[in-house]
Design a protein around this motif. Structure first.
Motif, short mmCIF file in Angstrom:
data_model
loop_
_atom_site.label_atom_id
_atom_site.label_comp_id
_atom_site.label_asym_id
_atom_site.label_seq_id
_atom_site.Cartn_x
_atom_site.Cartn_y
_atom_site.Cartn_z
N VAL A 150 0.82 -1.21 0.00
CA VAL A 150 0.00 0.00 0.00
C VAL A 150 0.85 1.26 0.00
CG1 VAL A 150 -2.04 -1.07 1.00
CG2 VAL A 150 -0.28 -0.12 2.52
N ALA A 151 2.14 1.11 0.21
CA ALA A 151 3.10 2.21 0.14
C ALA A 151 4.47 1.58 -0.03
CB ALA A 151 3.04 3.05 1.41
N ASP A 152 5.47 2.39 -0.29
CA ASP A 152 6.82 1.86 -0.43
C ASP A 152 7.27 1.11 0.82
OD1 ASP A 152 7.07 2.82 -2.98
OD2 ASP A 152 8.18 4.63 -2.40
N ASP A 153 6.73 1.49 1.95
CA ASP A 153 7.18 0.92 3.22
C ASP A 153 6.07 0.20 3.99
OD1 ASP A 153 5.66 3.12 3.83
OD2 ASP A 153 7.09 3.98 5.26
N ALA A 154 4.98 -0.17 3.31
CA ALA A 154 3.86 -0.77 4.05
C ALA A 154 3.12 -1.82 3.23
CB ALA A 154 2.88 0.33 4.46
N PHE A 155 2.72 -2.89 3.91
CA PHE A 155 1.92 -3.97 3.32
C PHE A 155 0.66 -4.14 4.16
CE2 PHE A 155 6.15 -4.71 1.90
CZ PHE A 155 6.04 -5.32 0.67
N LEU A 156 -0.45 -4.47 3.50
CA LEU A 156 -1.73 -4.66 4.17
C LEU A 156 -2.34 -5.96 3.69
CD1 LEU A 156 -4.19 -3.61 5.88
CD2 LEU A 156 -4.98 -2.50 3.78
N LEU A 157 -2.78 -6.80 4.61
CA LEU A 157 -3.48 -8.02 4.25
C LEU A 157 -4.97 -7.69 4.23
CD1 LEU A 157 -3.30 -11.05 3.62
CD2 LEU A 157 -3.59 -11.47 6.06
N THR A 158 -5.51 -7.50 3.04
CA THR A 158 -6.91 -7.12 2.89
C THR A 158 -7.79 -8.37 2.94
OG1 THR A 158 -6.89 -7.35 0.48
CG2 THR A 158 -6.24 -5.18 1.40
N ASP A 159 -9.09 -8.15 3.04
CA ASP A 159 -10.04 -9.26 2.99
C ASP A 159 -9.89 -10.02 1.66
OD1 ASP A 159 -11.08 -8.70 5.49
OD2 ASP A 159 -12.80 -7.58 4.71
N LYS A 160 -9.71 -9.27 0.58
CA LYS A 160 -9.57 -9.88 -0.75
C LYS A 160 -8.29 -10.72 -0.81
CE LYS A 160 -9.69 -8.54 -5.62
NZ LYS A 160 -9.79 -7.40 -6.55
N ASP A 161 -7.19 -10.20 -0.25
CA ASP A 161 -5.94 -10.96 -0.21
C ASP A 161 -6.12 -12.26 0.56
OD1 ASP A 161 -4.53 -8.88 -1.53
OD2 ASP A 161 -4.03 -7.93 0.39
N ALA A 162 -6.76 -12.16 1.72
CA ALA A 162 -6.96 -13.34 2.57
C ALA A 162 -7.85 -14.35 1.87
CB ALA A 162 -7.56 -12.93 3.91
#
Length: 96
Positions: free
Chosen positions: A34-46
């Motif tokens: 979600v940014a150069d320095d950030a990852f997010l595990l979204t509902d869609k990813d899961a």
């Protein structure tokens, strides 16, 4: 875990929040950047990762007992090693 160095702050927060090294690695592998320095595990990813693993489980069930024979880098043959129970020809006994 992904080759990251952890700060003392990160180590403390992981302990406090119940995260394991494997959890961080999983977010990196299946999450969205979600940014150069950030990852997010979204509902869609899961949901996508769960679907993929369910398919992998079905494949493992289907392949259980498979044997692959190789010679060097060449596949020679493959087959199921599990023996299926044979049907018995039983005679019916009739009582008179």
């Amino acid at each position: 875990m992904t080759e990251l160095s952890l700060t003392r702050h990160a180590e403390a927060r992981m302990r406090q929040r119940g995260y394991k090294d494997e959890d961080v690695d999983l977010v990196f592998r299946v999450g969205t950047r979600v940014a150069d320095d950030a990852f997010l595990l979204t509902d869609k990813d899961a949901a996508r990762a769960i679907r993929k693993r369910k398919q992998e489980i079905q494949q493992l069930e289907r392949l259980r007992g498979s044997q692959v024979i190789v010679e060097g880098e060449t596949l020679i043959t493959l087959y199921h090693t599990t023996m299926r129970p044979r049907r018995r020809n039983r005679k019916s006994w009739r009582h008179s």
